[in-house]
Design an enzyme around this catalytic site. Sequence first.
Site, PDB file in Angstrom:
ATOM      1  N   ASP A   1       2.658 -20.154   0.227  1.00  0.00           N
ATOM      2  CA  ASP A   1       2.747 -21.217  -0.768  1.00  0.00           C
ATOM      3  C   ASP A   1       1.804 -20.903  -1.921  1.00  0.00           C
ATOM      4  OD1 ASP A   1       0.212 -21.701   0.295  1.00  0.00           O
ATOM      5  OD2 ASP A   1       0.843 -23.453   1.452  1.00  0.00           O
TER       6      ASP A   1
ATOM      7  N   GLY B   1       4.902   5.837  -4.665  1.00  0.00           N
ATOM      8  CA  GLY B   1       6.156   5.109  -4.595  1.00  0.00           C
ATOM      9  C   GLY B   1       6.534   4.613  -3.210  1.00  0.00           C
TER      10      GLY B   1
ATOM     11  N   HIS C   1       0.830  -1.207   0.000  1.00  0.00           N
ATOM     12  CA  HIS C   1       0.000   0.000   0.000  1.00  0.00           C
ATOM     13  C   HIS C   1       0.866   1.260   0.000  1.00  0.00           C
ATOM     14  CE1 HIS C   1      -4.232  -1.510   1.252  1.00  0.00           C
ATOM     15  NE2 HIS C   1      -3.594  -2.428   0.532  1.00  0.00           N
TER      16      HIS C   1
ATOM     17  N   ASP D   1      -6.491 -17.463   2.884  1.00  0.00           N
ATOM     18  CA  ASP D   1      -6.233 -18.839   2.450  1.00  0.00           C
ATOM     19  C   ASP D   1      -6.699 -19.749   3.570  1.00  0.00           C
ATOM     20  OD1 ASP D   1      -5.213 -21.346   1.911  1.00  0.00           O
ATOM     21  OD2 ASP D   1      -3.144 -20.694   1.617  1.00  0.00           O
TER      22      ASP D   1
ATOM     23  N   ASP E   1       8.200   5.017  -0.346  1.00  0.00           N
ATOM     24  CA  ASP E   1       8.883   6.118   0.343  1.00  0.00           C
ATOM     25  C   ASP E   1       8.484   6.268   1.807  1.00  0.00           C
ATOM     26  OD1 ASP E   1       6.308   7.032   0.078  1.00  0.00           O
ATOM     27  OD2 ASP E   1       6.820   8.900  -0.939  1.00  0.00           O
TER      28      ASP E   1
ATOM     29  N   HIS F   1      -1.990 -12.982  -1.067  1.00  0.00           N
ATOM     30  CA  HIS F   1      -3.169 -13.366  -0.289  1.00  0.00           C
ATOM     31  C   HIS F   1      -3.081 -14.802   0.228  1.00  0.00           C
ATOM     32  CE1 HIS F   1      -6.091 -10.069  -1.973  1.00  0.00           C
ATOM     33  NE2 HIS F   1      -5.106  -9.585  -1.250  1.00  0.00           N
ATOM     34  N   THR F   2      -1.973 -15.473  -0.051  1.00  0.00           N
ATOM     35  CA  THR F   2      -1.768 -16.803   0.515  1.00  0.00           C
ATOM     36  C   THR F   2      -1.565 -16.739   2.031  1.00  0.00           C
ATOM     37  OG1 THR F   2      -0.450 -18.830   0.340  1.00  0.00           O
ATOM     38  CG2 THR F   2       0.746 -16.761   0.153  1.00  0.00           C
TER      39      THR F   2
END
Length: 331
Positions: A254, A71, A65, A246, A73, A193-194
Amino acid sequence: MASPGHNLLILLLFFISFPCSESRLSVDYYNQTCPQFASIMEQIVSDKQIASPTTAAGVLRLFFHDCMVEGCDGSLLITSTSFNKAERDADIDQSIPGDAYDLVTRAKTALELQCPGIVSCADILATAARNLVTMVGGPYYHVRLGRKDGLVSNASLVQGNIAQPTMPLSDIISLFYSKGFSVQEMVALVGAHTIGFSHCKEFSHRLFNFSKTSETDPAYNPKYAEGLRKLCANYTKDPTMSAYNDVMTPGKFDNMYYKNLQRGLGLLSTDQALSVDRRTKPFVDLYAANETAFFEAFAHGMEKVSIYKIKTGTKGEVRHRCDQFNAAKIN
């Protein structure tokens, strides 16, 4: 008339005088100025992850995010003041867990004791994200260092730069494309999102009153939908209620995320859309079948994200505290 050799010398001097910002980054940037950087980061990250196992997902979200808005920073680390509503108070960033910010604070404190004024908060965040991905089973990738901390953090800059859980897939593809990422790179990066979790409010529209003909989204595996409905039954009264992204291996980095999408176990509507859209399905199928291919693509994607619009030289600073600019800002 100038000789070819003279012209070449002028050209070389030009490039030496005006190097691109990427070229100023290097993996050994702190070897001379803060040789303990890597070992301090490793210790702080390990201690925090062991104490709070959800830290990895939180820091990865914080890093991504931060990078997607103006960028990499460290602008997302800044706290708001009476004069400025900072990025971290934008709606989509308010769900980033406190443990993620705490890790950066701990690392900065330790590094300031050893080498004051040397290591940027942006480099701390980028390194922490990589270390945590590796620690929970994901791929190792190189993090080039030398970023400066940004001088601007404004909540109004967030909208339109970060994908929302209810966004149409075409809009998400366009968003990534506008930042230089291909469809395949986007699919690989969403594989983050794993690990981690999402709050019920982000997918409740798929569970309750989905349509006139179906209470839940028929794309869900029926038993999965039933379990989520029970889990999120009181989400309006308790906005902290959440579910793992997950459901099978929530704490392990994974390729199970992609396998879940093929089985109707994608938590968010944007997740599930990846498994059916002709532009993204081939990559979902590839990564579900080949974890090595996923790891290689994710590592490449993260290296690319980590240098997105980075600040160097006078375009940034090394903050004394990660949540404050060095000079007070009135606007």
